[in-house]
Design a protein around this motif. Structure first.
Motif, PDB file in Angstrom:
ATOM      1  N   TYR A  53       0.835  -1.206   0.000  1.00  0.00           N
ATOM      2  CA  TYR A  53       0.000   0.000   0.000  1.00  0.00           C
ATOM      3  C   TYR A  53       0.871   1.257   0.000  1.00  0.00           C
ATOM      4  N   SER A  54       1.886   1.277   0.857  1.00  0.00           N
ATOM      5  CA  SER A  54       2.771   2.449   0.936  1.00  0.00           C
ATOM      6  C   SER A  54       3.522   2.666  -0.368  1.00  0.00           C
ATOM      7  N   PHE A  55       4.017   1.574  -0.956  1.00  0.00           N
ATOM      8  CA  PHE A  55       4.722   1.694  -2.233  1.00  0.00           C
ATOM      9  C   PHE A  55       3.785   2.196  -3.329  1.00  0.00           C
ATOM     10  N   GLY A  56       2.548   1.704  -3.330  1.00  0.00           N
ATOM     11  CA  GLY A  56       1.581   2.164  -4.320  1.00  0.00           C
ATOM     12  C   GLY A  56       1.214   3.628  -4.109  1.00  0.00           C
ATOM     13  N   ARG A  57       1.035   4.017  -2.866  1.00  0.00           N
ATOM     14  CA  ARG A  57       0.702   5.409  -2.542  1.00  0.00           C
ATOM     15  C   ARG A  57       1.819   6.354  -2.952  1.00  0.00           C
ATOM     16  N   ASP A  58       3.077   5.901  -2.789  1.00  0.00           N
ATOM     17  CA  ASP A  58       4.230   6.737  -3.118  1.00  0.00           C
ATOM     18  C   ASP A  58       4.614   6.677  -4.588  1.00  0.00           C
ATOM     19  N   GLY A  59       3.931   5.844  -5.379  1.00  0.00           N
ATOM     20  CA  GLY A  59       4.198   5.764  -6.801  1.00  0.00           C
ATOM     21  C   GLY A  59       5.299   4.792  -7.198  1.00  0.00           C
ATOM     22  N   LEU A  60       5.782   4.006  -6.254  1.00  0.00           N
ATOM     23  CA  LEU A  60       6.824   3.034  -6.569  1.00  0.00           C
ATOM     24  C   LEU A  60       6.247   1.755  -7.180  1.00  0.00           C
ATOM     25  N   LEU A  61       4.970   1.515  -6.965  1.00  0.00           N
ATOM     26  CA  LEU A  61       4.226   0.410  -7.566  1.00  0.00           C
ATOM     27  C   LEU A  61       2.951   1.007  -8.156  1.00  0.00           C
ATOM     28  N   PRO A  62       2.169   0.229  -8.892  1.00  0.00           N
ATOM     29  CA  PRO A  62       0.943   0.793  -9.476  1.00  0.00           C
ATOM     30  C   PRO A  62       0.062   1.490  -8.427  1.00  0.00           C
ATOM     31  N   LYS A  63      -0.538   2.598  -8.828  1.00  0.00           N
ATOM     32  CA  LYS A  63      -1.328   3.429  -7.909  1.00  0.00           C
ATOM     33  C   LYS A  63      -2.517   2.691  -7.303  1.00  0.00           C
ATOM     34  N   THR A  64      -3.040   1.660  -7.995  1.00  0.00           N
ATOM     35  CA  THR A  64      -4.200   0.942  -7.444  1.00  0.00           C
ATOM     36  C   THR A  64      -3.859   0.258  -6.129  1.00  0.00           C
ATOM     37  N   LEU A  65      -2.592  -0.100  -5.938  1.00  0.00           N
ATOM     38  CA  LEU A  65      -2.187  -0.715  -4.668  1.00  0.00           C
ATOM     39  C   LEU A  65      -2.207   0.306  -3.533  1.00  0.00           C
ATOM     40  N   GLY A  66      -2.132   1.585  -3.866  1.00  0.00           N
ATOM     41  CA  GLY A  66      -2.101   2.638  -2.858  1.00  0.00           C
ATOM     42  C   GLY A  66      -3.455   3.214  -2.527  1.00  0.00           C
ATOM     43  N   LYS A  67      -4.515   2.494  -2.857  1.00  0.00           N
ATOM     44  CA  LYS A  67      -5.868   2.964  -2.569  1.00  0.00           C
ATOM     45  C   LYS A  67      -6.464   2.144  -1.436  1.00  0.00           C
ATOM     46  N   LEU A  68      -7.261   2.838  -0.609  1.00  0.00           N
ATOM     47  CA  LEU A  68      -7.938   2.179   0.503  1.00  0.00           C
ATOM     48  C   LEU A  68      -9.371   1.860   0.124  1.00  0.00           C
ATOM     49  N   SER A  69      -9.875   0.768   0.665  1.00  0.00           N
ATOM     50  CA  SER A  69     -11.269   0.397   0.510  1.00  0.00           C
ATOM     51  C   SER A  69     -11.785   0.059   1.905  1.00  0.00           C
ATOM     52  N   ASN A  70     -12.726   0.847   2.409  1.00  0.00           N
ATOM     53  CA  ASN A  70     -13.218   0.695   3.790  1.00  0.00           C
ATOM     54  C   ASN A  70     -12.079   0.812   4.802  1.00  0.00           C
ATOM     55  N   ASN A  71     -11.182   1.759   4.572  1.00  0.00           N
ATOM     56  CA  ASN A  71     -10.011   2.009   5.429  1.00  0.00           C
ATOM     57  C   ASN A  71      -9.047   0.831   5.487  1.00  0.00           C
ATOM     58  N   LEU A  72      -9.079  -0.039   4.483  1.00  0.00           N
ATOM     59  CA  LEU A  72      -8.159  -1.171   4.400  1.00  0.00           C
ATOM     60  C   LEU A  72      -7.473  -1.159   3.040  1.00  0.00           C
ATOM     61  N   PRO A  73      -6.199  -1.572   2.988  1.00  0.00           N
ATOM     62  CA  PRO A  73      -5.515  -1.678   1.686  1.00  0.00           C
ATOM     63  C   PRO A  73      -5.922  -2.961   0.973  1.00  0.00           C
ATOM     64  N   SER A  74      -7.188  -3.050   0.600  1.00  0.00           N
ATOM     65  CA  SER A  74      -7.749  -4.294   0.041  1.00  0.00           C
ATOM     66  C   SER A  74      -7.043  -4.739  -1.229  1.00  0.00           C
ATOM     67  N   HIS A  75      -6.733  -3.790  -2.126  1.00  0.00           N
ATOM     68  CA  HIS A  75      -6.063  -4.168  -3.370  1.00  0.00           C
ATOM     69  C   HIS A  75      -4.699  -4.808  -3.079  1.00  0.00           C
ATOM     70  N   ALA A  76      -3.956  -4.197  -2.190  1.00  0.00           N
ATOM     71  CA  ALA A  76      -2.638  -4.731  -1.846  1.00  0.00           C
ATOM     72  C   ALA A  76      -2.760  -6.090  -1.172  1.00  0.00           C
ATOM     73  N   LEU A  77      -3.761  -6.248  -0.333  1.00  0.00           N
ATOM     74  CA  LEU A  77      -3.957  -7.519   0.353  1.00  0.00           C
ATOM     75  C   LEU A  77      -4.340  -8.626  -0.627  1.00  0.00           C
ATOM     76  N   ILE A  78      -5.168  -8.300  -1.611  1.00  0.00           N
ATOM     77  CA  ILE A  78      -5.551  -9.297  -2.621  1.00  0.00           C
ATOM     78  C   ILE A  78      -4.339  -9.702  -3.455  1.00  0.00           C
TER      79      ILE A  78
END
Length: 148
Positions: A44-69
């Motif tokens: 999630y942090s890497f996605g939020r910072d732009g080091l990985l795809p931005k979809t990983l840096g998005k929260l769903s219901n206050n959880l990093p669901s994309h990153a967890l999946i």
């Protein structure tokens, strides 16, 4: 696969062996959940910072669901296609490499103390000898791992 349980059974302690094995299984599940939570936060942090795809840096219901999946799919794929002994060696190698980087990182951080890093509450004892010994010890164990 279970040296403590085997030794306890061989010495006639069946009940204690069963308890030890049950605690070991519970501990493995706890460690797995902890690693999944930490790993998803890292992705999630890497996605939020732009080091990985931005979809990983998005929260769903206050959880990093994309990153967890993504982490779950990767974990399932690794577990399905690689033998357990290889994965155990891979985890050991990764942990040892992390220890080596931490040991070497002390040399970059120590000169910055009091300048751009506040005075720490803990300092590495026996600096500069102990970080080098830590690095060399981890490296020696790393060399002892299976070549795979």
């Amino acid at each position: 696969a279970e040296p403590v349980g085997w030794a306890l059974r061989q010495s006639g302690h069946e009940i204690i062996a069963t308890i030890v094995q049950a605690v070991a299984v519970i501990g493995m599940f706890t460690a797995l959940i902890g690693m999944m939570l930490a790993g998803s936060r890292l992705l999630y942090s890497f996605g939020r910072d732009g080091l990985l795809p931005k979809t990983l840096g998005k929260l769903s219901n206050n959880l990093p669901s994309h990153a967890l999946i993504v982490l779950t799919v990767i974990g399932i794929a690794l577990g399905a296609f690689f033998p357990f002994t290889f994965l155990a060696q891979l985890i050991s190698a990764g942990t040892l490499i992390a220890f080596m980087f931490v040991s070497i990182g002390i040399y970059a951080l120590r000169p910055r103390e009091g300048k751009d890093i506040q005075e720490p509450s803990f300092k590495m004892p026996f600096y500069p000898v102990l970080p080098a010994l830590g690095f060399l010890g981890a490296l020696a164990i790393f060399w002892g791992l299976d070549i795979q």
